[in-house]
Design a protein around this motif. Structure first.
Motif, PDB file in Angstrom:
ATOM      1  N   TRP A  99      -2.478   5.098 -11.589  1.00  8.41           N
ATOM      2  CA  TRP A  99      -1.192   4.948 -10.912  1.00  8.41           C
ATOM      3  C   TRP A  99      -1.447   4.793  -9.427  1.00  8.41           C
ATOM      4  CZ3 TRP A  99      -1.729   9.020 -14.527  1.00  8.41           C
ATOM      5  CH2 TRP A  99      -1.125   8.746 -15.754  1.00  8.41           C
ATOM      6  N   PRO A 100      -1.781   3.575  -9.002  1.00  6.83           N
ATOM      7  CA  PRO A 100      -2.082   3.397  -7.580  1.00  6.83           C
ATOM      8  C   PRO A 100      -0.867   3.676  -6.698  1.00  6.83           C
ATOM      9  CG  PRO A 100      -2.074   1.283  -8.733  1.00  6.83           C
ATOM     10  CD  PRO A 100      -1.853   2.343  -9.760  1.00  6.83           C
ATOM     11  N   THR A 101      -1.154   4.233  -5.534  1.00  7.86           N
ATOM     12  CA  THR A 101      -0.141   4.527  -4.533  1.00  7.86           C
ATOM     13  C   THR A 101      -0.621   3.986  -3.203  1.00  7.86           C
ATOM     14  OG1 THR A 101       0.516   6.557  -5.671  1.00  7.86           O
ATOM     15  CG2 THR A 101       1.107   6.383  -3.356  1.00  7.86           C
ATOM     16  N   ALA A 102       0.267   3.305  -2.486  1.00  8.19           N
ATOM     17  CA  ALA A 102      -0.056   2.796  -1.153  1.00  8.19           C
ATOM     18  C   ALA A 102       0.488   3.758  -0.116  1.00  8.19           C
ATOM     19  CB  ALA A 102       0.553   1.419  -0.937  1.00  8.19           C
ATOM     20  N   TYR A 103      -0.251   3.895   0.984  1.00 14.61           N
ATOM     21  CA  TYR A 103       0.171   4.682   2.137  1.00 14.61           C
ATOM     22  C   TYR A 103       0.302   3.729   3.315  1.00 14.61           C
ATOM     23  CZ  TYR A 103      -1.427   8.729  -0.554  1.00 14.61           C
ATOM     24  OH  TYR A 103      -1.603   9.687  -1.522  1.00 14.61           O
ATOM     25  N   GLY A 104       1.384   3.873   4.078  1.00 17.36           N
ATOM     26  CA  GLY A 104       1.546   2.992   5.219  1.00 17.36           C
ATOM     27  C   GLY A 104       2.612   3.466   6.190  1.00 17.36           C
ATOM     28  N   SER A 105       2.738   2.708   7.248  1.00 17.40           N
ATOM     29  CA  SER A 105       3.685   3.011   8.330  1.00 17.40           C
ATOM     30  C   SER A 105       5.034   2.349   8.066  1.00 17.40           C
ATOM     31  CB  SER A 105       3.106   2.474   9.642  1.00 17.40           C
ATOM     32  OG  SER A 105       3.072   1.050   9.590  1.00 17.40           O
ATOM     33  N   ALA A 106       5.969   2.575   8.975  1.00 21.96           N
ATOM     34  CA  ALA A 106       7.258   1.893   8.905  1.00 21.96           C
ATOM     35  C   ALA A 106       7.050   0.381   9.022  1.00 21.96           C
ATOM     36  CB  ALA A 106       8.184   2.399  10.015  1.00 21.96           C
ATOM     37  N   GLU A 107       6.113  -0.031   9.858  1.00 20.43           N
ATOM     38  CA  GLU A 107       5.782  -1.453   9.993  1.00 20.43           C
ATOM     39  C   GLU A 107       5.324  -2.029   8.657  1.00 20.43           C
ATOM     40  OE1 GLU A 107       2.833  -4.210  12.732  1.00 20.43           O
ATOM     41  OE2 GLU A 107       2.179  -2.184  12.195  1.00 20.43           O
ATOM     42  N   PHE A 108       4.536  -1.265   7.910  1.00 19.58           N
ATOM     43  CA  PHE A 108       4.072  -1.673   6.589  1.00 19.58           C
ATOM     44  C   PHE A 108       5.256  -1.931   5.655  1.00 19.58           C
ATOM     45  CE2 PHE A 108       3.296   0.132   2.303  1.00 19.58           C
ATOM     46  CZ  PHE A 108       2.449  -0.843   1.794  1.00 19.58           C
ATOM     47  N   LEU A 109       6.207  -0.984   5.612  1.00 23.68           N
ATOM     48  CA  LEU A 109       7.363  -1.153   4.732  1.00 23.68           C
ATOM     49  C   LEU A 109       8.186  -2.377   5.114  1.00 23.68           C
ATOM     50  CD1 LEU A 109       8.586   2.521   4.292  1.00 23.68           C
ATOM     51  CD2 LEU A 109       7.334   1.108   2.639  1.00 23.68           C
ATOM     52  N   ARG A 110       8.386  -2.573   6.406  1.00 25.87           N
ATOM     53  CA  ARG A 110       9.168  -3.736   6.839  1.00 25.87           C
ATOM     54  C   ARG A 110       8.463  -5.049   6.482  1.00 25.87           C
ATOM     55  NH1 ARG A 110      10.273  -0.009  11.450  1.00 25.87           N
ATOM     56  NH2 ARG A 110      12.484   0.535  11.215  1.00 25.87           N
ATOM     57  N   ALA A 111       7.145  -5.088   6.667  1.00 24.25           N
ATOM     58  CA  ALA A 111       6.386  -6.301   6.324  1.00 24.25           C
ATOM     59  C   ALA A 111       6.422  -6.546   4.822  1.00 24.25           C
ATOM     60  CB  ALA A 111       4.944  -6.175   6.819  1.00 24.25           C
ATOM     61  N   TRP A 112       6.241  -5.505   4.036  1.00 24.04           N
ATOM     62  CA  TRP A 112       6.247  -5.655   2.581  1.00 24.04           C
ATOM     63  C   TRP A 112       7.610  -6.131   2.089  1.00 24.04           C
ATOM     64  CZ3 TRP A 112       5.587  -1.092  -1.361  1.00 24.04           C
ATOM     65  CH2 TRP A 112       5.300  -1.602  -2.631  1.00 24.04           C
ATOM     66  N   ALA A 113       8.684  -5.580   2.645  1.00 25.77           N
ATOM     67  CA  ALA A 113      10.032  -5.964   2.225  1.00 25.77           C
ATOM     68  C   ALA A 113      10.320  -7.438   2.507  1.00 25.77           C
ATOM     69  CB  ALA A 113      11.077  -5.086   2.911  1.00 25.77           C
ATOM     70  N   ARG A 114       9.604  -8.039   3.445  1.00 22.17           N
ATOM     71  CA  ARG A 114       9.790  -9.466   3.775  1.00 22.17           C
ATOM     72  C   ARG A 114       8.984 -10.393   2.867  1.00 22.17           C
ATOM     73  NH1 ARG A 114       9.276  -7.432   9.134  1.00 22.17           N
ATOM     74  NH2 ARG A 114       7.132  -8.165   9.166  1.00 22.17           N
ATOM     75  N   THR A 115       8.084  -9.861   2.038  1.00 20.02           N
ATOM     76  CA  THR A 115       7.251 -10.721   1.201  1.00 20.02           C
ATOM     77  C   THR A 115       8.077 -11.281   0.034  1.00 20.02           C
ATOM     78  OG1 THR A 115       6.451  -8.902  -0.180  1.00 20.02           O
ATOM     79  CG2 THR A 115       5.128  -9.482   1.764  1.00 20.02           C
ATOM     80  N   PRO A 116       7.782 -12.513  -0.358  1.00 18.90           N
ATOM     81  CA  PRO A 116       8.509 -13.105  -1.507  1.00 18.90           C
ATOM     82  C   PRO A 116       8.315 -12.260  -2.769  1.00 18.90           C
ATOM     83  CG  PRO A 116       7.256 -14.771  -0.324  1.00 18.90           C
ATOM     84  CD  PRO A 116       6.839 -13.445   0.235  1.00 18.90           C
ATOM     85  N   GLY A 117       9.395 -12.069  -3.494  1.00 20.67           N
ATOM     86  CA  GLY A 117       9.329 -11.321  -4.743  1.00 20.67           C
ATOM     87  C   GLY A 117       9.145  -9.824  -4.565  1.00 20.67           C
ATOM     88  N   PHE A 118       9.433  -9.303  -3.374  1.00 14.25           N
ATOM     89  CA  PHE A 118       9.260  -7.876  -3.103  1.00 14.25           C
ATOM     90  C   PHE A 118       9.970  -7.043  -4.171  1.00 14.25           C
ATOM     91  CE2 PHE A 118      11.239  -4.051  -1.246  1.00 14.25           C
ATOM     92  CZ  PHE A 118      10.079  -3.304  -1.042  1.00 14.25           C
ATOM     93  N   HIS A 119       9.255  -6.027  -4.667  1.00 10.89           N
ATOM     94  CA  HIS A 119       9.827  -5.144  -5.686  1.00 10.89           C
ATOM     95  C   HIS A 119       9.077  -3.821  -5.670  1.00 10.89           C
ATOM     96  CE1 HIS A 119      12.125  -4.371  -9.337  1.00 10.89           C
ATOM     97  NE2 HIS A 119      11.042  -3.800  -9.818  1.00 10.89           N
ATOM     98  N   LEU A 120       9.811  -2.717  -5.594  1.00  5.70           N
ATOM     99  CA  LEU A 120       9.232  -1.390  -5.673  1.00  5.70           C
ATOM    100  C   LEU A 120       9.235  -0.909  -7.121  1.00  5.70           C
ATOM    101  CD1 LEU A 120      11.198   0.217  -2.706  1.00  5.70           C
ATOM    102  CD2 LEU A 120       8.757  -0.312  -2.733  1.00  5.70           C
ATOM    103  N   LEU A 121       8.330   0.009  -7.408  1.00  7.19           N
ATOM    104  CA  LEU A 121       8.412   0.693  -8.693  1.00  7.19           C
ATOM    105  C   LEU A 121       9.426   1.812  -8.548  1.00  7.19           C
ATOM    106  CD1 LEU A 121       4.720   1.034  -9.881  1.00  7.19           C
ATOM    107  CD2 LEU A 121       6.437  -0.637 -10.543  1.00  7.19           C
ATOM    108  N   LYS A 122       9.857   2.347  -9.668  1.00  2.58           N
ATOM    109  CA  LYS A 122      10.791   3.476  -9.615  1.00  2.58           C
ATOM    110  C   LYS A 122      10.062   4.717  -9.232  1.00  2.58           C
ATOM    111  CE  LYS A 122      14.307   1.782 -12.623  1.00  2.58           C
ATOM    112  NZ  LYS A 122      15.179   2.019 -13.694  1.00  2.58           N
TER     113      LYS A 122
END
Length: 171
Positions: A148-171
């Motif tokens: 069960w991989p988990t990523a750690y990151g900053s607020a900048e990381f979350l904002r960048a990830w949310a801008r990627t095509p097909g962005f989707h979080l797991l529950k």
């Protein structure tokens, strides 16, 4: 239906002035706000307040819970300290109570906005196919190993990830 969840790991409790600033941010961002206890907020986030335009049949008011609490890591196999540089004592959970693509974006951007106030490191569970993508984003810190991989990151990381095509979080 429940939706995605992100957590913010903190090295300390959230001080009173930061809690007030968080309360103010959440009040400004929501059309409905209830403080169920100090540091726990039930709200209806206005997607537009985070720069997100709802599409189709999705209402712009999204139900969320934001909860500040003591960290709970006793049941985790991987110690986060080597990855993030501290042992978490407190955390903030951002929980969506709906699961459309808009809710995934709102979860990420709301978590980033909360981090702007309280600091900390975001944790996000991943699918294995997401590992290469997130590792290249600004603000990315580390991942835990499978299964069960988990990523750690900053607020900048979350904002960048949310801008990627097909962005989707797991529950």
């Amino acid at each position: 239906m429940s939706g995605p969840v992100l957590s913010i790991e903190l090295a300390h409790t959230v001080p009173g002035p930061a809690l007030q600033t968080l309360r103010d941010l959440l009040t400004r961002s929501s059309s409905g706000f209830e403080e169920t206890r100090a540091g726990e907020y039930a709200l209806h986030i206005r997607a537009e307040s985070l720069g997100i335009r709802p599409t189709g049949d999705v209402d712009g008011r999204r139900p969320f819970l934001v909860s500040v609490h003591e960290a709970e890591h006793a049941d985790e196999a991987a110690d986060p300290e080597p990855r993030i540089g501290f042992t978490p004592t407190h955390a903030v959970d951002v929980v969506a109570f709906c699961n459309s693509p808009v809710d995934h974006a709102v979860t990420a951007l709301l978590t980033a906005a909360v981090m702007d106030v309280v600091g900390g490191v975001a944790t996000a569970e991943l699918r294995e196919d997401q590992l290469p993508l997130v590792a290249e984003l600004p603000g990315f810190l580390a991942t835990t190993p499978t299964p069960w991989p988990t990523a750690y990151g900053s607020a900048e990381f979350l904002r960048a990830w949310a801008r990627t095509p097909g962005f989707h979080l797991l529950k």
